[in-house]
Write an enzyme that holds these catalytic residues in place. Structure first.
Site, PDB file in Angstrom:
ATOM      1  N   SER A 164       0.858  -1.178   0.000  1.00 29.72           N
ATOM      2  CA  SER A 164       0.000   0.000   0.000  1.00 29.72           C
ATOM      3  C   SER A 164       0.897   1.232   0.000  1.00 29.72           C
ATOM      4  O   SER A 164       2.066   1.156   0.387  1.00 29.72           O
ATOM      5  CB  SER A 164      -0.869   0.011   1.262  1.00 29.72           C
ATOM      6  OG  SER A 164      -1.487   1.269   1.471  1.00 29.72           O
ATOM      7  N   TYR A 177      -1.753  -1.052  10.292  1.00 34.17           N
ATOM      8  CA  TYR A 177      -1.746  -1.292   8.846  1.00 34.17           C
ATOM      9  C   TYR A 177      -0.430  -0.832   8.238  1.00 34.17           C
ATOM     10  O   TYR A 177       0.215  -1.567   7.478  1.00 34.17           O
ATOM     11  CB  TYR A 177      -2.930  -0.553   8.227  1.00 34.17           C
ATOM     12  CG  TYR A 177      -3.106  -0.763   6.745  1.00 34.17           C
ATOM     13  CD1 TYR A 177      -3.691  -1.927   6.255  1.00 34.17           C
ATOM     14  CD2 TYR A 177      -2.738   0.216   5.835  1.00 34.17           C
ATOM     15  CE1 TYR A 177      -3.880  -2.110   4.892  1.00 34.17           C
ATOM     16  CE2 TYR A 177      -2.914   0.048   4.478  1.00 34.17           C
ATOM     17  CZ  TYR A 177      -3.495  -1.121   4.009  1.00 34.17           C
ATOM     18  OH  TYR A 177      -3.673  -1.299   2.654  1.00 34.17           O
TER      19      TYR A 177
END
Length: 341
Positions: A164, A177
């Site tokens: 990401s 995350y």
């Protein structure tokens, strides 16, 4: 200066000419494994690969998602092995990959499975960080270790690791995350260098915001309705967020080209460049966002609620596009949207 610019232009032109002329990687009859391949981005990639004639092995923690995705892909004519699998346990990964080899050796491994937990640091626990590392790093590490011996023996193979832009730029209220995705980027980049001479190409993917429907299944802590509001509205904003189908097409093209890295979306590209060039400025911006925009700690504290249960503050009209994406990408568990909202 003019000479330098001409040389740079020639280099760029030569690179794109090489890409255009070199043989294309054909997914037809290739065995592609996609973790988290039964919903969201994973399912979008599986659909595209099915249309290209690939044999597919997909897994997910949710048996219902596995059944519905497998039925759809088989109806489209694909040969599919599908199984429910908790990737946070290495023994489960080993079993899934061993069973998947009934479709042949793994030609392409796409490590896509992920989880999202949103909240301020005060509302997070060590379990949140461990869960993220187990899913985003250790599951990827273990899957790669399972497929690499055969890829090395054949002197051929491709691995795609879906990280990401949050694995390049730390995002407040997404710390578990980001920690997991940062670890994945480091592993993926180093892995590429170590296995390239053995015929294995590793591609690191860093998407920005995507309309996959994940806003309904992400978990929100603290003031969960306020946390959901900023997360969901970001995903719904045109120009900031990319469709899952577009992302899937570009990811598979990058894998076919053997690219080392792909950052998806202009906002994500700009954020990554800014972080590399002026990290102090980016840190200041992130601090302002955290202090002035994002919710304060409190609410339900360390407890968490899925996005579908945190929508009270957001007008449904504002998330209509990602909500439709959730239905299309199996993020509603096969239920009509009205049944879960």
């Amino acid at each position: 200066m003019n000479r330098i610019m001409k040389l740079a232009a020639l280099g760029v032109g030569g690179y794109y000419a090489y890409r255009a002329l070199k043989p294309k990687y054909d997914y037809r009859d290739r065995h592609v494994v996609i973790t988290g391949g039964t919903r969201g981005l994973g399912l979008a990639m599986a659909r595209r690969l099915a249309s290209l004639g690939a044999r597919l092995s997909v897994c997910s923690r949710n048996a219902g998602d596995v059944e519905s995705a497998a039925a759809e892909l088989r109806a489209a004519g694909a040969t599919v092995h599908a199984a429910a699998c908790d990737l946070t346990h290495a023994v489960n990964i080993r079993r899934f990959l061993e069973e998947s080899r009934r479709l042949g050796p793994v030609d392409v491994l796409i490590n896509n499975a992920g989880i999202i937990e949103v909240g301020s640091l005060q509302d997070l626990t060590i379990d949140d960080f461990e869960r993220s590392l187990d899913t985003h790093f250790w599951a990827v590490y273990n899957a790669c270790q399972e497929v690499l011996p055969q890829m090395r023996a054949r002197n051929e193979g491709r691995i795609v690791n879906i990280s990401s832009f949050g694995g390049k730029v730390a995002v407040p209220h997404l710390l578990p995350y980001s920690v997991g995705k940062f670890a994945l980027v480091g592993f993926s980049e180093g892995l590429r260098s170590e296995v390239a001479s053995e015929g294995v190409k590793v591609t690191t993917i860093c998407p920005g915001l995507m309309m996959t429907g994940s806003h309904l299944n992400a978990r929100f802590k603290g003031r969960h309705e306020e946390e959901y509001a900023w997360f969901a509205l970001g995903n719904a904003t045109p120009g900031l967020s990319m469709s899952a189908d577009t992302a899937a097409r570009r990811i598979l093209a990058a894998c076919a080209a053997g690219d080392s890295e792909l950052v998806l979306g202009l906002p994500a590209k700009l954020a990554v460049i800014a972080q590399a060039i002026c990290p102090n400025l980016m840190s200041g911006v992130a601090t302002l966002v955290n202090d002035l925009v994002l919710p304060k700690p409190g609410g339900i504290g360390a407890n968490s609620v899925a996005g579908r249960g945190s929508r009270r503050l957001v007008n449904p009209a504002l998330t209509a596009v990602p909500d439709r994406a959730a239905v299309r990408n199996n993020e509603t568990g096969g239920q009509p949207l009205s049944a879960i909202l």
